[in-house]
Every structure is written in structure tokens, then in C-alpha cells.
Design a protein around this motif. Sequence first.
Motif, PDB file in Angstrom:
ATOM      1  N   ARG A 468       0.813  -1.221   0.000  1.00 47.49           N
ATOM      2  CA  ARG A 468       0.000   0.000   0.000  1.00 47.49           C
ATOM      3  C   ARG A 468       0.842   1.265   0.000  1.00 47.49           C
ATOM      4  O   ARG A 468       0.339   2.331  -0.360  1.00 47.49           O
ATOM      5  N   THR A 469       2.079   1.182   0.440  1.00 45.85           N
ATOM      6  CA  THR A 469       2.920   2.377   0.557  1.00 45.85           C
ATOM      7  C   THR A 469       4.277   2.131  -0.084  1.00 45.85           C
ATOM      8  O   THR A 469       4.666   0.985  -0.350  1.00 45.85           O
ATOM      9  N   ALA A 470       5.015   3.215  -0.286  1.00 44.86           N
ATOM     10  CA  ALA A 470       6.375   3.091  -0.813  1.00 44.86           C
ATOM     11  C   ALA A 470       7.249   2.283   0.137  1.00 44.86           C
ATOM     12  O   ALA A 470       8.096   1.494  -0.297  1.00 44.86           O
ATOM     13  N   GLU A 471       7.046   2.448   1.447  1.00 49.33           N
ATOM     14  CA  GLU A 471       7.843   1.681   2.410  1.00 49.33           C
ATOM     15  C   GLU A 471       7.574   0.187   2.279  1.00 49.33           C
ATOM     16  O   GLU A 471       8.498  -0.633   2.347  1.00 49.33           O
ATOM     17  N   ASP A 472       6.302  -0.193   2.107  1.00 47.85           N
ATOM     18  CA  ASP A 472       5.974  -1.600   1.897  1.00 47.85           C
ATOM     19  C   ASP A 472       6.808  -2.175   0.757  1.00 47.85           C
ATOM     20  O   ASP A 472       7.341  -3.292   0.842  1.00 47.85           O
ATOM     21  N   ILE A 473       6.895  -1.416  -0.337  1.00 42.57           N
ATOM     22  CA  ILE A 473       7.541  -1.902  -1.555  1.00 42.57           C
ATOM     23  C   ILE A 473       9.055  -1.851  -1.445  1.00 42.57           C
ATOM     24  O   ILE A 473       9.740  -2.820  -1.808  1.00 42.57           O
ATOM     25  N   ILE A 492       7.033   6.793  -6.027  1.00 45.50           N
ATOM     26  CA  ILE A 492       6.129   5.656  -5.805  1.00 45.50           C
ATOM     27  C   ILE A 492       4.909   6.101  -5.007  1.00 45.50           C
ATOM     28  O   ILE A 492       3.768   5.731  -5.321  1.00 45.50           O
ATOM     29  N   GLY A 493       5.149   6.891  -3.960  1.00 49.28           N
ATOM     30  CA  GLY A 493       4.025   7.370  -3.149  1.00 49.28           C
ATOM     31  C   GLY A 493       3.029   8.162  -3.962  1.00 49.28           C
ATOM     32  O   GLY A 493       1.809   8.005  -3.798  1.00 49.28           O
ATOM     33  N   SER A 494       3.517   9.009  -4.843  1.00 50.90           N
ATOM     34  CA  SER A 494       2.629   9.799  -5.699  1.00 50.90           C
ATOM     35  C   SER A 494       1.829   8.894  -6.633  1.00 50.90           C
ATOM     36  O   SER A 494       0.619   9.084  -6.816  1.00 50.90           O
ATOM     37  N   TYR A 495       2.498   7.899  -7.194  1.00 56.35           N
ATOM     38  CA  TYR A 495       1.801   6.975  -8.095  1.00 56.35           C
ATOM     39  C   TYR A 495       0.727   6.184  -7.348  1.00 56.35           C
ATOM     40  O   TYR A 495      -0.400   6.021  -7.844  1.00 56.35           O
ATOM     41  N   LEU A 496       1.060   5.709  -6.151  1.00 58.56           N
ATOM     42  CA  LEU A 496       0.090   4.928  -5.378  1.00 58.56           C
ATOM     43  C   LEU A 496      -1.106   5.778  -4.978  1.00 58.56           C
ATOM     44  O   LEU A 496      -2.248   5.291  -4.983  1.00 58.56           O
ATOM     45  N   SER A 497      -0.874   7.035  -4.645  1.00 56.61           N
ATOM     46  CA  SER A 497      -1.990   7.935  -4.300  1.00 56.61           C
ATOM     47  C   SER A 497      -2.915   8.123  -5.494  1.00 56.61           C
ATOM     48  O   SER A 497      -4.145   8.074  -5.373  1.00 56.61           O
ATOM     49  N   GLY A 498      -2.325   8.334  -6.664  1.00 53.60           N
ATOM     50  CA  GLY A 498      -3.129   8.477  -7.874  1.00 53.60           C
ATOM     51  C   GLY A 498      -3.874   7.201  -8.213  1.00 53.60           C
ATOM     52  O   GLY A 498      -5.026   7.234  -8.683  1.00 53.60           O
TER      53      GLY A 498
END
Length: 506
Positions: A468-473, A492-498
Motif C-alpha cells: 500500500r505504501t512506498a515503504e511496503d515496496i 512511488i508514493g505519488s503513483y500509489l496515491s493516484g
Amino acid sequence: MAEFDLLIVGGGINGAGIARDAAGRGLRVLLVEQDDLANYTSSSSTKLIHGGLRYLEYGEIALVRESLIERERLLAMAPHIIWPLRFVLPQSQSPRPAWMVRAGLFLYDHIGGRRKLPGTGTIDLSSDPMGEGLKDGGKAFVYSDCWVEDSRLTVLNAMDAALSGADIRTRTRLVAAREEEGRWAATLEDERGTSEVRAAMLVNAAGPWVDDILRKLGRARNDRGVRLVKGSHIVVPRLYDGDHAFMLQNPDRRIVFAIPYEHDYTLIGTTDQPWEGPPGRAGISEEETHYLCDTANRYFGRSIAPEDVRWSYAGIRPLYDDHAADASAVTRDYVLDLDAGGERDERKGRAPMLSIFGGKITTYRRLAEHALQQIAPFFPRMGRAWTAGITLPGGEMAGGDFHAFLGGLISRFPGFPRPFLHRLARAYGTRAELVLGEAASIAALGEDFGGTLSRREVDYLVEHEWARTAEDILWRRSKIGLHADEGVAERIGSYLSGRRSGNGNG
């Protein structure tokens, strides 16, 4: 209200392992984890599948034997994330006489039914290539254990549980649970709000929070509990060449490992310090950092200092409290506490609850089997034990031969760099082709976030592995965070939010 047989609280290796075993036996399983899978203890180990050579010194022969048997089983189950590792045990600074170490290694070689891994040998560090990088030569023993990507092992067990029908919910917290006619009615909370579920049994696999769950549900006991011990590790630029690891013996008789890590680094750990605070995120202390640096400097020619540490991590191990005075001597064995009430017990008829105390990553599968044995009387139609010898997702390789599989992957995808395919093969095994799809080059995998991490891979991790988050990945599904530049997490965080808002391109 949704109905389940088991409500498992905790998404570490023990909770995921129990979910996998139970779902495969036909039980209706719900696992809830307040954060990410393997968010705490199960991603903070020394990343070894091992018998625990030093546990022989404390007389834990049964635990070592069970661990050694599991070592080769797990190697066959997940050859992409588990592989053999040779350990060099120098005697030049050993506080233990050579005869004692050799006797322990003889037991280590023979009590676990070793078949695949090579046995113990003896080398002269002054002339053997394994001695390069050390200050001192002399005699050393060499023995075998295995490496594991610990957080990925947890995710693969959760994935296999889900493939068997389990409901895996991350970022979901158990708020409360009450007993209703011998069953549990639980209130859960996630980002969307609260919901109610019912379950025939609750499995408390909350790790460091196991006592908190017992208190929350009014099931705390005075005669047993969890003892929290912090273990910390540092990662420094590579101290020596070769694919072997070292077991370093300190004057205080504690053991520290030095292990090749992510190609360019050496992983050093662990410490053992009592943890007196509440469970949660832990960090390495200045004292621990100096201790690990001093240990490395005692053995290696290349000196390191705290400023050389590229990354560190710490985890709180929830050990069963056996009242040992030394944190290093606390048992790593597990205890299963079934609270169901008996015929002469005033608690008879209460909703049953199984709590998990202690354990180590190597024995998680057997722990799960023993847990299912405990609860079998409550579910007479439950299937038999089945997980021994059954591969985890991605591990379905002919003969368990990772290198043969990698060679085939390279042949099928000639447009990709070999190091990139090696990384995917190690992370995903046979499921790497789900990431690659029909792509003929890295460019065809979509946006490159950095560190060879593509949009296609990020989408796979979100859709199949609960990321779910950049840290997860970057730190649990992989260790790309150690190699990538500072902007990767933000991209990554920006992409996941979008993606979550429906504006992403994936």
C-alpha cells in the motif's frame, strides 16, 4: 455479519503460517493486521533459516532438532527466497574451546536428518580464500545453514492462504471482541470505518502485542506472558569477498553474524537487549551500533565506525517468558495457550482462544501445525496436515533448482539484463512471468521509478501482495530502498496515491 471459523489477529510469520495451514484444511479464515504484513518482528530478523547452533549451549536440543528438520523442508518449499549459506566460525578469538565447538557441530550435523546441505569442515584461515579480509588466521570450522528473505516468506504464506480462500485484511485493527453464545463477535477498524464479524475461535498471533490482546479481551494470566527482547542490525559496505558468512564469537560469549547482503553490503547482527517500553517501532541505540562495529573490528581488517552504517533496523522479539536472567538465553521455543475451559473449569463454554507465545521464523510451519492440532477438536470436519513439502507461491521449480529456473527465464526473456531477471527470479520465483507478461524490454514495463522498479512491478505488488505504501515496496517486498536514490519513495508514493484515487495509469 460475516461469519468465520478463525479470526487470526496478527500478520507476522506465525499468523500468516496458521492462516495458510487452516485455509488449506477447509476452515473459513480471516486474518487482520493493524499495519502491513511482516511490518515489525517478521521483517527484522537476521534473515536465517537455521537450527540455532548457539541454542545447544542452553540445552535446547529439541528446538534445534525441530529447526534443523524444518530448515531443509523450507529450502524445498521456497528455493527462490531461501538458499544455502556456508558459515565460517573462526577459533582465533573464541571463548569456547575447539572441542566444545566441534562437539556442538557434530550434533548439529546429525540430529536433524541433514540430506541436502554439506556438513561441517575445518579450514586454515591463513591459506584458505574464506579467510581473506580477516585480521587473524588459524583454525576455523565451516558449517551450513540457510538465508531467507523474511518479510517475503510472510507475504508468500499470506498469499497461499488467500489462494485457499482466506480473507487477508491489512491496515485493519481489532478494536474489541465480546463473547456471544460461545463465539466471538469482533469489531474491526480500517480506513473506511468499523465493521463487525463473528468467529468460532480467535487466534492471538499478535507477536509483541499478544499480552495487550489478552488484556483487551479480559483473558490475561499471571503464570505466563511474553518477554520483549530487542535485536538490532547494521548494514555497512562489504567487508570481505565471497558468498560465505561468519559467526563471530565475542568475549562476552554472545554471537554476532556477518553476512553478505544485497551484493554490495555486509549485514551485521544481532544484539539482545531487554525491551521495557510498549510494543511498536524500534530503533537501534548508539550503544548497540558501537557494539556491532566493535565486534566487526575485532575480526575484520577493514575497520568500520558508526558513520559507515548505511542502514540499520531493529525488531522486538516476543519471546516466551521463561524467567531467564540473560536476554540472550531466553528460550526461542514457542508455547501455545488454548483457553477454552474444561469440565471442572468455571470458564467452560467460553469462546475459545489460542494465544501464541514466542517462536522463531524457522519453525513457523511446525508452529502452525501444532496450532491446528490444538484447535482440531473444535472443528471435527477440518482436513489433515498438508503443508510439509508443499511449495509456496513462486517455488514451483523442477527439483527446486533455482539456477536452472533462472537460466530458463533468461532464455525466454533475452531483451532484459541478466541482473534484472535475477532480482525478479529471487523475489517472485515462477511468478516473475506475471510481472514480465509479454514485455520484451524494461521500457515495456512502464514507468521506471528507480532502482529497476517498474510500474508493472508496483502494480503486481499492490494487486497480489497487499502493498500500500512506498515503504511496503522498498523495504519489505524488496530491499530496493537500499540501492535507489532519495526520490524513489516520493515517486512511488505519488503513483500509489493516484492509483487509489482512480487517476493512476496502472
